[in-house]
Write an enzyme that holds these catalytic residues in place. Structure first.
Site, mmCIF file in Angstrom:
data_model
loop_
_atom_site.group_PDB
_atom_site.id
_atom_site.type_symbol
_atom_site.label_atom_id
_atom_site.label_comp_id
_atom_site.label_asym_id
_atom_site.label_seq_id
_atom_site.Cartn_x
_atom_site.Cartn_y
_atom_site.Cartn_z
ATOM 1 C CD GLU A 49 -2.576 1.302 2.623
ATOM 2 O OE1 GLU A 49 -2.812 0.268 3.276
ATOM 3 O OE2 GLU A 49 -2.935 2.433 3.003
ATOM 4 N NE ARG A 53 -1.116 8.569 4.652
ATOM 5 C CZ ARG A 53 -1.142 7.859 5.756
ATOM 6 N NH1 ARG A 53 -0.241 8.057 6.680
ATOM 7 N NH2 ARG A 53 -2.069 6.953 5.940
ATOM 8 C CB THR A 77 -3.805 8.244 1.803
ATOM 9 O OG1 THR A 77 -2.877 7.564 2.670
ATOM 10 C CG2 THR A 77 -4.268 9.487 2.534
ATOM 11 C CE LYS A 137 -6.909 2.238 6.892
ATOM 12 N NZ LYS A 137 -5.903 2.986 6.142
HETATM 13 C C1 3PG Z 1 -1.911 5.061 8.460
HETATM 14 O O1 3PG Z 1 -2.811 5.285 7.677
HETATM 15 O O2 3PG Z 1 -0.999 5.842 8.723
HETATM 16 C C2 3PG Z 1 -1.958 3.733 9.057
HETATM 17 O O3 3PG Z 1 -2.981 3.687 9.947
HETATM 18 C C3 3PG Z 1 -0.677 3.302 9.655
HETATM 19 O O4 3PG Z 1 -0.728 3.433 10.996
HETATM 20 P P1 3PG Z 1 0.537 3.012 11.844
HETATM 21 O O5 3PG Z 1 1.650 3.945 11.486
HETATM 22 O O6 3PG Z 1 0.078 3.138 13.267
HETATM 23 O O7 3PG Z 1 0.867 1.575 11.463
#
Ligand code: 3PG
Length: 217
Positions: A49, A53, A77, A137
Protein backbone atom coordinates in the site's frame (compact mmCIF):
# COMPACT_ATOMS: atom_id res chain seq x y z
CA UNK A 1 1.23 -14.96 -12.30
CA UNK A 2 1.39 -12.14 -14.82
CA UNK A 3 -0.13 -8.75 -14.24
CA UNK A 4 -3.11 -9.36 -16.52
CA UNK A 5 -4.01 -12.52 -14.63
CA UNK A 6 -3.77 -10.64 -11.36
CA UNK A 7 -6.02 -7.91 -12.70
CA UNK A 8 -8.61 -10.47 -13.69
CA UNK A 9 -8.81 -12.26 -10.39
CA UNK A 10 -7.82 -9.71 -7.76
CA UNK A 11 -10.54 -8.99 -5.21
CA UNK A 12 -10.48 -7.16 -1.90
CA UNK A 13 -10.60 -10.53 -0.18
CA UNK A 14 -7.60 -11.80 -2.18
CA UNK A 15 -5.67 -8.64 -1.25
CA UNK A 16 -6.37 -9.30 2.43
CA UNK A 17 -5.64 -13.01 2.28
CA UNK A 18 -2.28 -12.77 0.56
CA UNK A 19 -0.23 -12.13 3.72
CA UNK A 20 -0.94 -11.37 7.40
CA UNK A 21 0.20 -7.76 6.97
CA UNK A 22 -0.35 -5.03 4.39
CA UNK A 23 2.51 -2.53 4.77
CA UNK A 24 1.48 1.12 4.85
CA UNK A 25 4.20 2.90 2.90
CA UNK A 26 5.00 6.62 2.90
CA UNK A 27 7.66 7.40 0.31
CA UNK A 28 9.51 10.71 0.22
CA UNK A 29 12.36 9.66 -2.07
CA UNK A 30 11.66 8.01 -5.40
CA UNK A 31 15.03 6.27 -5.23
CA UNK A 32 13.70 4.18 -2.32
CA UNK A 33 10.68 2.84 -4.21
CA UNK A 34 12.16 -0.12 -6.07
CA UNK A 35 14.63 -1.35 -3.42
CA UNK A 36 11.90 -1.07 -0.78
CA UNK A 37 9.43 -3.06 -2.89
CA UNK A 38 12.10 -5.70 -3.58
CA UNK A 39 12.93 -5.97 0.14
CA UNK A 40 9.28 -6.41 1.11
CA UNK A 41 8.70 -9.01 -1.60
CA UNK A 42 11.88 -10.85 -0.60
CA UNK A 43 10.54 -10.93 2.96
CA UNK A 44 7.28 -12.48 1.77
CA UNK A 45 5.00 -9.42 1.51
CA UNK A 46 3.86 -8.50 -1.96
CA UNK A 47 0.63 -6.49 -1.45
CA UNK A 48 2.10 -3.00 -1.03
CA UNK A 49 0.00 0.00 0.00
CA UNK A 50 1.72 3.15 -1.25
CA UNK A 51 -0.02 6.07 0.40
CA UNK A 52 -0.99 9.10 -1.65
CA UNK A 53 0.53 11.36 0.98
CA UNK A 54 3.61 12.50 -0.85
CA UNK A 55 4.05 14.11 -4.26
CA UNK A 56 6.03 11.14 -5.58
CA UNK A 57 3.46 8.48 -4.66
CA UNK A 58 1.98 8.04 -8.15
CA UNK A 59 5.41 7.95 -9.77
CA UNK A 60 6.52 5.39 -7.19
CA UNK A 61 3.53 3.21 -8.10
CA UNK A 62 4.46 3.43 -11.78
CA UNK A 63 8.07 2.52 -11.06
CA UNK A 64 7.32 -0.41 -8.79
CA UNK A 65 4.64 -1.79 -11.15
CA UNK A 66 7.17 -1.71 -13.94
CA UNK A 67 10.34 -2.81 -12.12
CA UNK A 68 9.03 -5.25 -9.51
CA UNK A 69 6.44 -7.45 -11.21
CA UNK A 70 6.23 -9.77 -8.18
CA UNK A 71 4.78 -6.90 -6.15
CA UNK A 72 1.10 -6.00 -6.30
CA UNK A 73 0.94 -2.24 -6.00
CA UNK A 74 -1.95 -0.70 -4.12
CA UNK A 75 -2.80 2.90 -3.34
CA UNK A 76 -3.46 4.08 0.20
CA UNK A 77 -5.00 7.30 1.48
CA UNK A 78 -7.39 7.26 -1.48
CA UNK A 79 -9.76 10.07 -0.51
CA UNK A 80 -11.68 10.74 -3.73
CA UNK A 81 -12.78 9.22 -7.00
CA UNK A 82 -10.05 11.27 -8.69
CA UNK A 83 -7.43 9.66 -6.43
CA UNK A 84 -8.74 6.21 -7.29
CA UNK A 85 -8.56 6.84 -11.03
CA UNK A 86 -5.10 8.41 -10.82
CA UNK A 87 -3.84 5.49 -8.76
CA UNK A 88 -5.18 2.93 -11.20
CA UNK A 89 -3.65 4.86 -14.09
CA UNK A 90 -0.31 4.69 -12.23
CA UNK A 91 -0.53 0.91 -11.92
CA UNK A 92 -2.33 0.43 -8.62
CA UNK A 93 -4.27 -2.82 -8.55
CA UNK A 94 -6.16 -2.13 -5.33
CA UNK A 95 -7.09 0.88 -3.24
CA UNK A 96 -7.33 1.53 0.48
CA UNK A 97 -9.25 4.54 1.81
CA UNK A 98 -9.28 5.94 5.35
CA UNK A 99 -13.09 6.27 5.19
CA UNK A 100 -15.98 5.42 2.90
CA UNK A 101 -18.08 7.53 0.59
CA UNK A 102 -20.71 6.30 -1.86
CA UNK A 103 -18.81 8.06 -4.63
CA UNK A 104 -15.51 6.26 -3.97
CA UNK A 105 -17.39 2.98 -3.70
CA UNK A 106 -19.21 3.57 -6.98
CA UNK A 107 -16.15 4.67 -8.93
CA UNK A 108 -13.93 1.84 -7.71
CA UNK A 109 -16.64 -0.63 -8.72
CA UNK A 110 -17.00 1.02 -12.13
CA UNK A 111 -13.29 1.00 -12.90
CA UNK A 112 -12.75 -2.47 -11.44
CA UNK A 113 -10.40 -1.38 -8.66
CA UNK A 114 -10.73 -3.55 -5.53
CA UNK A 115 -11.29 -1.23 -2.56
CA UNK A 116 -10.72 -1.70 1.15
CA UNK A 117 -12.69 1.20 2.62
CA UNK A 118 -11.96 2.40 6.12
CA UNK A 119 -14.66 2.24 8.80
CA UNK A 120 -14.66 2.82 12.54
CA UNK A 121 -18.34 2.58 13.57
CA UNK A 122 -21.42 0.41 13.03
CA UNK A 123 -23.05 3.10 10.88
CA UNK A 124 -19.98 3.31 8.65
CA UNK A 125 -19.99 -0.47 8.22
CA UNK A 126 -23.67 -0.29 7.20
CA UNK A 127 -22.91 2.50 4.73
CA UNK A 128 -20.09 0.48 3.15
CA UNK A 129 -22.29 -2.60 3.03
CA UNK A 130 -24.96 -0.59 1.20
CA UNK A 131 -22.29 -0.02 -1.44
CA UNK A 132 -21.53 -3.74 -1.61
CA UNK A 133 -18.36 -3.67 0.50
CA UNK A 134 -17.94 -6.29 3.24
CA UNK A 135 -14.13 -6.49 3.34
CA UNK A 136 -13.15 -3.37 5.25
CA UNK A 137 -10.24 -1.60 6.83
CA UNK A 138 -10.88 -0.88 10.52
CA UNK A 139 -9.25 2.50 11.04
CA UNK A 140 -7.77 3.86 13.23
CA UNK A 141 -7.81 0.48 14.89
CA UNK A 142 -6.16 1.07 18.25
CA UNK A 143 -7.81 4.46 18.77
CA UNK A 144 -11.27 3.23 17.64
CA UNK A 145 -11.51 0.44 20.18
CA UNK A 146 -8.99 -2.16 19.08
CA UNK A 147 -9.55 -5.84 19.67
CA UNK A 148 -12.55 -5.29 21.98
CA UNK A 149 -14.35 -3.22 19.35
CA UNK A 150 -13.72 -5.82 16.64
CA UNK A 151 -15.10 -8.54 18.94
CA UNK A 152 -18.21 -6.46 19.56
CA UNK A 153 -18.72 -5.79 15.83
CA UNK A 154 -18.58 -9.52 15.04
CA UNK A 155 -22.07 -9.98 16.55
CA UNK A 156 -24.18 -7.78 14.27
CA UNK A 157 -21.77 -7.94 11.32
CA UNK A 158 -20.98 -11.64 11.11
CA UNK A 159 -20.15 -11.51 7.40
CA UNK A 160 -17.80 -8.55 7.61
CA UNK A 161 -14.05 -9.11 7.47
CA UNK A 162 -11.53 -6.51 8.62
CA UNK A 163 -8.00 -5.32 8.08
CA UNK A 164 -7.36 -3.31 11.27
CA UNK A 165 -4.83 -0.54 10.69
CA UNK A 166 -3.48 2.18 12.95
CA UNK A 167 -1.48 1.48 16.08
CA UNK A 168 -0.65 -2.10 15.11
CA UNK A 169 2.83 -3.48 15.81
CA UNK A 170 4.59 -6.83 15.67
CA UNK A 171 3.78 -7.09 19.39
CA UNK A 172 -0.01 -6.60 19.23
CA UNK A 173 -0.64 -7.94 15.70
CA UNK A 174 -1.16 -11.53 16.98
CA UNK A 175 -4.10 -10.41 19.19
CA UNK A 176 -5.81 -8.92 16.14
CA UNK A 177 -4.96 -11.81 13.82
CA UNK A 178 -6.46 -14.27 16.33
CA UNK A 179 -9.93 -12.74 15.82
CA UNK A 180 -12.16 -14.68 13.40
CA UNK A 181 -13.30 -11.46 11.69
CA UNK A 182 -9.74 -10.27 11.02
CA UNK A 183 -7.99 -11.51 7.90
CA UNK A 184 -4.89 -9.33 8.00
CA UNK A 185 -3.63 -6.15 9.61
CA UNK A 186 -2.10 -3.02 8.13
CA UNK A 187 0.88 -1.20 9.52
CA UNK A 188 3.84 1.03 8.92
CA UNK A 189 6.14 -0.72 11.40
CA UNK A 190 7.73 -2.78 8.62
CA UNK A 191 9.22 0.36 7.15
CA UNK A 192 10.88 2.37 9.93
CA UNK A 193 11.64 5.87 8.66
CA UNK A 194 15.26 5.64 9.79
CA UNK A 195 15.80 2.33 7.99
CA UNK A 196 14.46 3.89 4.82
CA UNK A 197 16.60 7.01 5.27
CA UNK A 198 19.70 4.87 5.83
CA UNK A 199 18.89 2.58 2.90
CA UNK A 200 18.83 -0.36 5.32
CA UNK A 201 16.72 -2.61 3.13
CA UNK A 202 18.08 -5.76 4.79
CA UNK A 203 16.39 -4.64 8.00
CA UNK A 204 13.15 -3.99 6.14
CA UNK A 205 13.33 -7.43 4.54
CA UNK A 206 13.83 -9.00 7.97
CA UNK A 207 10.84 -7.08 9.38
CA UNK A 208 8.74 -8.17 6.40
CA UNK A 209 9.79 -11.78 6.89
CA UNK A 210 8.83 -11.65 10.56
CA UNK A 211 5.47 -10.11 9.62
CA UNK A 212 4.85 -12.67 6.87
CA UNK A 213 5.36 -15.47 9.42
CA UNK A 214 2.64 -14.19 11.80
CA UNK A 215 -0.03 -16.82 12.40
CA UNK A 216 -3.65 -16.25 11.41
CA UNK A 217 -6.72 -18.15 12.58
C1 3PG B 1 -1.91 5.06 8.46
O1 3PG B 1 -2.81 5.29 7.68
O2 3PG B 1 -1.00 5.84 8.72
C2 3PG B 1 -1.96 3.73 9.06
O3 3PG B 1 -2.98 3.69 9.95
C3 3PG B 1 -0.68 3.30 9.65
O4 3PG B 1 -0.73 3.43 11.00
P1 3PG B 1 0.54 3.01 11.84
O5 3PG B 1 1.65 3.95 11.49
O6 3PG B 1 0.08 3.14 13.27
O7 3PG B 1 0.87 1.57 11.46
Amino acid sequence: MNRQTQLNILTSLAVMEDAPVIPVIVLHDLAHAVPLARALVAGGIRMLEITLRTPIALEAMRLISHEVPEAVVGAGTVCSATDAQAAQDAGAQFAVSPGYTSEIGRVCREIGLPLLPGVATASEIMHAQDGGYTELKFFPAAQAGGVAMLRALAGPFAQTRFCPTGGISIQNAPEYLALPNVICVGGSWLIPAEALAQGDFARIEALAHHAACLQRT
